[in-house]
Design a protein around this motif. Sequence first.
Motif, PDB file in Angstrom:
ATOM      1  N   SER A  68       6.728   4.375   4.175  1.00  0.00           N
ATOM      2  CA  SER A  68       6.539   3.156   4.962  1.00  0.00           C
ATOM      3  C   SER A  68       5.780   3.523   6.232  1.00  0.00           C
ATOM      4  O   SER A  68       6.321   4.226   7.094  1.00  0.00           O
ATOM      5  CB  SER A  68       7.891   2.534   5.345  1.00  0.00           C
ATOM      6  OG  SER A  68       7.676   1.424   6.201  1.00  0.00           O
ATOM      7  N   LYS A  69       4.554   3.055   6.341  1.00  0.00           N
ATOM      8  CA  LYS A  69       3.743   3.401   7.512  1.00  0.00           C
ATOM      9  C   LYS A  69       4.462   2.961   8.790  1.00  0.00           C
ATOM     10  O   LYS A  69       4.567   3.703   9.740  1.00  0.00           O
ATOM     11  CB  LYS A  69       2.384   2.714   7.406  1.00  0.00           C
ATOM     12  CG  LYS A  69       1.468   2.946   8.578  1.00  0.00           C
ATOM     13  CD  LYS A  69       0.154   2.208   8.412  1.00  0.00           C
ATOM     14  CE  LYS A  69      -0.652   2.237   9.710  1.00  0.00           C
ATOM     15  NZ  LYS A  69      -1.870   1.384   9.633  1.00  0.00           N
ATOM     16  N   SER A  70       5.043   1.768   8.783  1.00  0.00           N
ATOM     17  CA  SER A  70       5.713   1.233   9.981  1.00  0.00           C
ATOM     18  C   SER A  70       7.164   1.708  10.086  1.00  0.00           C
ATOM     19  O   SER A  70       7.783   1.641  11.134  1.00  0.00           O
ATOM     20  CB  SER A  70       5.720  -0.295   9.902  1.00  0.00           C
ATOM     21  OG  SER A  70       6.470  -0.690   8.741  1.00  0.00           O
ATOM     22  N   THR A  73       9.574  -1.949   7.501  1.00  0.00           N
ATOM     23  CA  THR A  73       9.540  -2.982   6.451  1.00  0.00           C
ATOM     24  C   THR A  73      10.962  -3.205   5.934  1.00  0.00           C
ATOM     25  O   THR A  73      11.562  -2.297   5.339  1.00  0.00           O
ATOM     26  CB  THR A  73       8.588  -2.550   5.335  1.00  0.00           C
ATOM     27  OG1 THR A  73       7.282  -2.401   5.900  1.00  0.00           O
ATOM     28  CG2 THR A  73       8.538  -3.566   4.209  1.00  0.00           C
ATOM     29  N   LYS A 129       7.331 -13.420   7.236  1.00  0.00           N
ATOM     30  CA  LYS A 129       8.404 -12.474   7.590  1.00  0.00           C
ATOM     31  C   LYS A 129       9.269 -13.071   8.705  1.00  0.00           C
ATOM     32  O   LYS A 129      10.494 -13.017   8.670  1.00  0.00           O
ATOM     33  CB  LYS A 129       7.804 -11.151   8.078  1.00  0.00           C
ATOM     34  CG  LYS A 129       7.062 -10.365   7.002  1.00  0.00           C
ATOM     35  CD  LYS A 129       6.457  -9.104   7.616  1.00  0.00           C
ATOM     36  CE  LYS A 129       5.600  -8.330   6.614  1.00  0.00           C
ATOM     37  NZ  LYS A 129       4.955  -7.136   7.206  1.00  0.00           N
ATOM     38  N   GLY A 155       0.802  -1.226   0.000  1.00  0.00           N
ATOM     39  CA  GLY A 155       0.000   0.000   0.000  1.00  0.00           C
ATOM     40  C   GLY A 155       0.827   1.265   0.000  1.00  0.00           C
ATOM     41  O   GLY A 155       0.313   2.340  -0.293  1.00  0.00           O
ATOM     42  N   SER A 156       2.110   1.167   0.288  1.00  0.00           N
ATOM     43  CA  SER A 156       2.966   2.357   0.281  1.00  0.00           C
ATOM     44  C   SER A 156       3.520   2.649  -1.098  1.00  0.00           C
ATOM     45  O   SER A 156       4.363   3.531  -1.262  1.00  0.00           O
ATOM     46  CB  SER A 156       4.109   2.193   1.297  1.00  0.00           C
ATOM     47  OG  SER A 156       3.549   2.278   2.605  1.00  0.00           O
ATOM     48  N   GLN A 184      -4.008  -6.356  -3.837  1.00  0.00           N
ATOM     49  CA  GLN A 184      -3.758  -6.119  -2.410  1.00  0.00           C
ATOM     50  C   GLN A 184      -5.041  -5.691  -1.714  1.00  0.00           C
ATOM     51  O   GLN A 184      -5.382  -6.206  -0.647  1.00  0.00           O
ATOM     52  CB  GLN A 184      -2.687  -5.045  -2.195  1.00  0.00           C
ATOM     53  CG  GLN A 184      -2.371  -4.905  -0.704  1.00  0.00           C
ATOM     54  CD  GLN A 184      -1.570  -3.690  -0.315  1.00  0.00           C
ATOM     55  OE1 GLN A 184      -1.530  -2.686  -1.054  1.00  0.00           O
ATOM     56  NE2 GLN A 184      -0.939  -3.744   0.837  1.00  0.00           N
ATOM     57  N   GLU A 203      -5.703  -8.776   0.593  1.00  0.00           N
ATOM     58  CA  GLU A 203      -5.122  -8.520   1.918  1.00  0.00           C
ATOM     59  C   GLU A 203      -6.211  -8.043   2.880  1.00  0.00           C
ATOM     60  O   GLU A 203      -6.087  -8.185   4.088  1.00  0.00           O
ATOM     61  CB  GLU A 203      -3.987  -7.496   1.844  1.00  0.00           C
ATOM     62  CG  GLU A 203      -3.131  -7.470   3.107  1.00  0.00           C
ATOM     63  CD  GLU A 203      -1.868  -6.631   2.975  1.00  0.00           C
ATOM     64  OE1 GLU A 203      -1.963  -5.390   3.073  1.00  0.00           O
ATOM     65  OE2 GLU A 203      -0.792  -7.214   2.768  1.00  0.00           O
TER      66      GLU A 203
HETATM   67  O1  F6P Z   1       3.355  -6.758   4.975  1.00  0.00           O
HETATM   68  C1  F6P Z   1       2.120  -6.260   4.536  1.00  0.00           C
HETATM   69  C2  F6P Z   1       2.163  -4.746   4.615  1.00  0.00           C
HETATM   70  O2  F6P Z   1       2.167  -4.332   5.964  1.00  0.00           O
HETATM   71  C3  F6P Z   1       1.015  -4.101   3.874  1.00  0.00           C
HETATM   72  O3  F6P Z   1      -0.184  -4.132   4.595  1.00  0.00           O
HETATM   73  C4  F6P Z   1       1.568  -2.724   3.654  1.00  0.00           C
HETATM   74  O4  F6P Z   1       0.877  -1.995   2.659  1.00  0.00           O
HETATM   75  C5  F6P Z   1       3.027  -3.048   3.248  1.00  0.00           C
HETATM   76  O5  F6P Z   1       3.347  -4.247   3.988  1.00  0.00           O
HETATM   77  C6  F6P Z   1       4.030  -1.950   3.531  1.00  0.00           C
HETATM   78  O6  F6P Z   1       4.034  -1.660   4.895  1.00  0.00           O
HETATM   79  P1  F6P Z   1       4.751  -0.293   5.378  1.00  0.00           P
HETATM   80  O7  F6P Z   1       3.992   0.837   4.724  1.00  0.00           O
HETATM   81  O8  F6P Z   1       4.642  -0.299   6.854  1.00  0.00           O
HETATM   82  O9  F6P Z   1       6.175  -0.347   4.892  1.00  0.00           O
END
Ligand code: F6P
Length: 543
Positions: A209-211, A214, A501, A158-159, A354, A358
Amino acid sequence: MSIAHAPPSAPESAASAAWAALASHARGLAAHSIAAQLEGEGPRVSRLGPASWDYGKQRLDARAWELLLAWAEAAGATQAIEAMFAGESINRSEARPALHVALRAHEEDAGDIAPEAVRDAIAERTRMYALVESLRTGERRGATDRRFTDLVHIGIGGSALGPRLVCEALDPRSADGPRVHFLDPLEDHARHELLAALDPERTLVCVASKSFGTVETLYEAEQVRAWIRAGLGEAQRGWARHFVAASAELEAVRAWGIEASQMLRTWDWVGGRYSAWSAVGFPIAWRLGAAQHGAWLEGAREVDRHLREASLAEMLPLRRALLGIYLQAFEGLDSQCVLTYDGRLRSWVPYLQQLFMESNGKCVDVEGRALPASSPASPWLWGGPGVAAQHAYLQQLHQGPRAAAVEFLAVVRDPGAAPESHRQRLTNCLAQSRALMIGRQVPGEPHRCMPGDRPSTLWLLDQLDARAIGMLMATAEHEVYLRGALLGVNSFDQWGVELGKGLAREIAPQLDAGHDEDASADSLDASTRDLLRRIRAQRDQSL
Ligand code: F6P
């Protein structure tokens, strides 16, 4: 015809009674051909803004639609919509709201959509536009005081999928606008090819990257940072001027070294696959400018307003969700093939894959109860460019033993295209849709026969502009959410991606182990151990 188990709802509830009535009617429809139904019912088309959706080549009759809508009402369609807009924690397993609708809302919508989210979204979008403007005009420049000409976007899932889709769909003809390039993480050959063609002094990088955790994305960002620093030579201390970031984890972004003024935020109430409307969509504003970005948001907002104002019977995303459920539950179509007849939409299928799989590819419902294997919550979604498919896998869609739910997508006006190729794309799209329905019987030559009676739908966009792609994406988001909600699925978590992962982290050291495997290999299965041995032996051989 497989009749799916009833969705999870209390026995003898209004929903289970409505589903039973629908299932009974569906059994009766099996004997009716699509062509006969079409003649009897006439064309069926829903229109929303610049898009019309033709669902006439289907077996459903008016009564089936009535029963589907009755079930949707009993299963809580209206309440699901209310809950999302109000910011309730509909992402139950993560105790979070899902408020992507706030990302395209106006101030005046704050009465209807969680007000704090709307205000945060508008404030951050204003920041993003200001940053984009300063970068596009050269007010903000690189470490050697050169203006940026190219943006390299690094993200995954999604990013990246939504921003790439929009940038390709609306790619301005003007060759002099700022360029954008999407890097798929871990693809070294593509990275080398792209970077060889760029000037590091004039290259801006967006790490989305939301998190900000990744692994693939951060690895890719490291590779590009090294390239930028090498290219800056003595000015490399200013490498951070070449980086912007879009994330919900700003501390991690800061630790990575990106300057606060070039950090843009998203939030945990925005799911990754629903996040293109947030700062993750930075490349859209960079490439197209704020006005086009705003028009795209407006298209999505129109669909949000449609969801709030239309009756269930007129609600296009709901109608689409119900048809998908019907086809999977009562016609046994687990496979959904999407065929696009415009190259500017080449990323539409990966984006949908996705979004659909997903979101709803789950085996338990929001309460943690097992869903039946026949749950119609999520198809296997695939497809791609339609013209190419006609010379590849459409064979199986026409003559295979099992049908798929097929959707065609075409654009009526394409002033930038050569009239002849555009005409051929449209005629092929219509022909394939018709062929699936009518089939062909050739007496005495069974190998040339096609069963026909295979359903399809067709999106016709008047033109492919910012508003149209915004509407199309928001319609898909709401279709997915409603399909999940009606069947008890949480469309906003994705626990299924975690195991792989974790196992990758376990296996990695084994790839580096010497010939004598270390003890941790015992925790692996015989196949994986044997494969690792082969890889190590083969790799060492070539060294
Ligand atoms: O691993 C799946 C996922 O978390 C998706 O839901 C998300 O779009 C992608 O990986 C990228 O995650 P992030 O934006 O945290 O890097």
